[in-house]
Write a protein that holds these residues in place. Structure first.
Motif, mmCIF file in Angstrom:
data_model
loop_
_atom_site.group_PDB
_atom_site.id
_atom_site.type_symbol
_atom_site.label_atom_id
_atom_site.label_comp_id
_atom_site.label_asym_id
_atom_site.label_seq_id
_atom_site.Cartn_x
_atom_site.Cartn_y
_atom_site.Cartn_z
ATOM 1 N N ALA A 150 12.010 -7.156 9.175
ATOM 2 C CA ALA A 150 10.187 -6.559 10.613
ATOM 3 C C ALA A 150 10.691 -5.916 11.202
ATOM 4 N N VAL A 151 11.718 -5.227 11.185
ATOM 5 C CA VAL A 151 11.429 -3.832 12.526
ATOM 6 C C VAL A 151 10.646 -2.813 10.950
ATOM 7 N N PHE A 152 10.857 -2.754 9.886
ATOM 8 C CA PHE A 152 10.387 -1.718 9.802
ATOM 9 C C PHE A 152 8.813 -1.932 9.432
ATOM 10 N N LYS A 153 8.630 -3.913 9.077
ATOM 11 C CA LYS A 153 7.070 -4.079 9.414
ATOM 12 C C LYS A 153 6.382 -3.682 10.320
ATOM 13 N N ASP A 154 7.180 -3.625 10.886
ATOM 14 C CA ASP A 154 6.094 -3.709 12.701
ATOM 15 C C ASP A 154 5.774 -1.429 13.228
ATOM 16 N N HIS A 155 6.509 -0.752 12.326
ATOM 17 C CA HIS A 155 6.648 0.581 13.007
ATOM 18 C C HIS A 155 6.348 1.096 11.695
ATOM 19 N N HIS A 156 6.015 0.945 10.992
ATOM 20 C CA HIS A 156 6.392 1.342 9.833
ATOM 21 C C HIS A 156 5.274 0.617 7.826
ATOM 22 N N THR A 157 4.063 0.020 8.938
ATOM 23 C CA THR A 157 3.798 -0.136 7.755
ATOM 24 C C THR A 157 2.550 0.584 7.165
ATOM 25 N N TRP A 158 2.001 1.347 7.792
ATOM 26 C CA TRP A 158 1.400 2.726 6.361
ATOM 27 C C TRP A 158 2.370 3.585 5.567
ATOM 28 N N ILE A 159 2.990 3.711 6.189
ATOM 29 C CA ILE A 159 3.716 4.391 4.887
ATOM 30 C C ILE A 159 4.265 4.037 3.451
ATOM 31 N N PHE A 160 4.410 2.703 3.813
ATOM 32 C CA PHE A 160 4.598 1.877 2.593
ATOM 33 C C PHE A 160 3.070 2.183 1.895
ATOM 34 N N SER A 161 2.794 1.545 2.894
ATOM 35 C CA SER A 161 1.207 1.026 1.692
ATOM 36 C C SER A 161 0.249 2.719 1.541
ATOM 37 N N LEU A 162 0.348 3.397 2.249
ATOM 38 C CA LEU A 162 -0.117 5.139 2.070
ATOM 39 C C LEU A 162 0.562 5.055 0.381
ATOM 40 N N GLY A 163 1.928 5.508 0.901
ATOM 41 C CA GLY A 163 2.523 5.281 -0.665
ATOM 42 C C GLY A 163 1.796 4.686 -1.612
ATOM 43 N N LEU A 164 1.801 3.609 -1.738
ATOM 44 C CA LEU A 164 1.243 2.728 -2.648
ATOM 45 C C LEU A 164 -0.256 3.075 -3.110
ATOM 46 N N GLY A 165 -1.026 3.578 -1.877
ATOM 47 C CA GLY A 165 -1.988 3.342 -2.352
ATOM 48 C C GLY A 165 -2.470 5.334 -2.743
ATOM 49 N N LEU A 166 -1.672 5.911 -2.352
ATOM 50 C CA LEU A 166 -1.864 7.571 -3.658
ATOM 51 C C LEU A 166 -1.222 7.077 -4.584
ATOM 52 N N SER A 167 -0.432 6.558 -5.413
ATOM 53 C CA SER A 167 0.365 5.914 -6.875
ATOM 54 C C SER A 167 -1.086 5.696 -7.088
ATOM 55 N N SER A 168 -1.614 4.822 -6.632
ATOM 56 C CA SER A 168 -2.704 4.059 -7.548
ATOM 57 C C SER A 168 -4.121 4.825 -7.445
ATOM 58 N N GLY A 169 -4.330 5.511 -6.653
ATOM 59 C CA GLY A 169 -5.354 7.035 -6.784
ATOM 60 C C GLY A 169 -5.108 7.931 -7.383
ATOM 61 N N VAL A 170 -3.554 8.246 -7.323
ATOM 62 C CA VAL A 170 -3.829 9.092 -8.404
ATOM 63 C C VAL A 170 -4.339 8.853 -10.216
ATOM 64 N N ASP A 171 -3.545 7.502 -10.303
ATOM 65 C CA ASP A 171 -3.709 6.464 -11.493
ATOM 66 C C ASP A 171 -5.236 6.726 -11.965
ATOM 67 N N ILE A 172 -5.979 6.506 -11.286
ATOM 68 C CA ILE A 172 -7.438 6.065 -11.695
ATOM 69 C C ILE A 172 -8.117 7.805 -11.702
ATOM 70 N N LEU A 173 -7.248 8.767 -11.131
ATOM 71 C CA LEU A 173 -7.888 9.800 -11.365
ATOM 72 C C LEU A 173 -7.432 10.618 -12.496
ATOM 73 N N ILE A 174 -6.098 10.267 -12.712
ATOM 74 C CA ILE A 174 -6.074 10.467 -14.454
ATOM 75 C C ILE A 174 -5.997 9.431 -15.410
#
Length: 312
Positions: A150-174
């Motif tokens: 709960a604490v992690f999601k309240d304060h750092h949602t964007w970090i985990f989300s951006l990591g997954l988003g970057l992974s998808s972006g690299v997959d699409i580019l490759i």
């Protein structure tokens, strides 16, 4: 978490871990097949495959260590589902490192296959892949620090989300880059159209599978208040690891497919860890007219080799 749902939390974690272990078994079989079928591959490639298998094993240990804490140590205390066992941040870190290795593998292949603009294409892939593993390691560090979902999601949602988003972006580019390279090779060698079409299908399927898994996990993380996202995250590492072995192990099938289609000595297909090399061989025979019995007919063989490299 105000309301604890056993099914979408404990049930999701259990199913995710079981599917992850099943895919790990598939990876082990692929590694075994690779070792039996491609003994002549470079030592560096064999070390790379061994490293992937070791990281996959470490990922299994971390996942089940986390589930042991939730299912056994905290048995009978569903409110403890909010706590983050130490095995979970470790699984996130290993997933990030595995993703980096796989992205680096395909970036290296793209670099070798391109003759023009290779740095212009591969540098963005490498940079985004490094950023992705950076966000994964940061996520693991913050999980260990907060020790509460709960604490992690309240304060750092964007970090985990951006990591997954970057992974998808690299997959699409490759995937887009590889399909463009294969399509260009297809137009250069029409006689091997079926083989190259199979390679395009392999590339599209692998890229679509890992991209879909990361996007769905990110959506569940953002819109749901349960652990379905983590169950999907357990599977992501396995999909990336299996994608590399699937691409390497398909070479034998493609070679047989090429040999069955081209038995007239026209085109030949050589496959290696670095890609597919298509040779176009043309033989020209020239016979001197024998005006006299002592004259011997001469045959001149001229071999012309044209090489195209596409990923296998």
């Amino acid at each position: 978490m105000a309301t604890i749902s056993i099914g979408t939390n404990y049930g999701a974690l259990l199913l995710g871990a079981l599917c992850s272990s099943l895919l790990s078994g598939v990876l082990f079989m692929q590694c075994f097949i690779y070792g039996r079928m491609y003994r002549r591959d470079p030592v560096g490639m064999k070390i790379f495959i061994g490293l992937i298998w070791l990281l996959d094993t470490l990922h299994n240990v971390s996942v089940w260590a986390g589930l042991w804490s939730w299912f056994v140590v905290d048995f009978g205390a569903p409110e403890r589902i909010d706590s983050i066992p130490k095995g979970i941040p470790l699984s996130v870190s290993v997933t990030g490192v595995l993703t980096l290795l796989v992205h680096g593998f395909f970036a290296y292949r793209i670099y070798n296959l391109l003759s023009k603009y290779r740095l212009l294409v591969t540098i963005p892939i490498v940079v985004l892949a490094l950023l992705r593993v950076g966000f994964a390691l940061t996520t693991a560090h913050l999980m260990l620090k907060d020790r509460s979902l709960a604490v992690f999601k309240d304060h750092h949602t964007w970090i985990f989300s951006l990591g997954l988003g970057l992974s998808s972006g690299v997959d699409i580019l490759i995937t887009i880059t590889m399909m463009a390279i294969l399509h260009g090779s297809r137009s250069s060698s029409l006689s091997l159209d079926t083989v190259i079409r199979s390679l395009i299908l392999y590339t599209l399927e692998n890229g679509a599978l890992t991209t879909a898994a990361t996007i769905v996990s990110m959506i569940c993380w953002l819109v749901m208040d349960n652990l379905i996202f983590l169950a999907l995250h357990f599977i992501i590492a396995k999909l990336y690891a299996n994608s590399v072995l699937a691409m390497l192990n398909c070479r034998r099938a493609l070679r047989r497919q090429s040999g069955s289609e081209h038995t007239d000595g026209g085109n030949d297909l050589a496959l290696s860890p670095g890609g597919v090399v298509i040779f176009n061989k043309t033989k020209m025979h020239h016979h001197h007219p024998s005006h006299h019995k002592s004259h011997t007919a001469m045959e001149v063989n001229v071999e012309r080799s044209v090489e195209f490299r596409v990923e296998a």
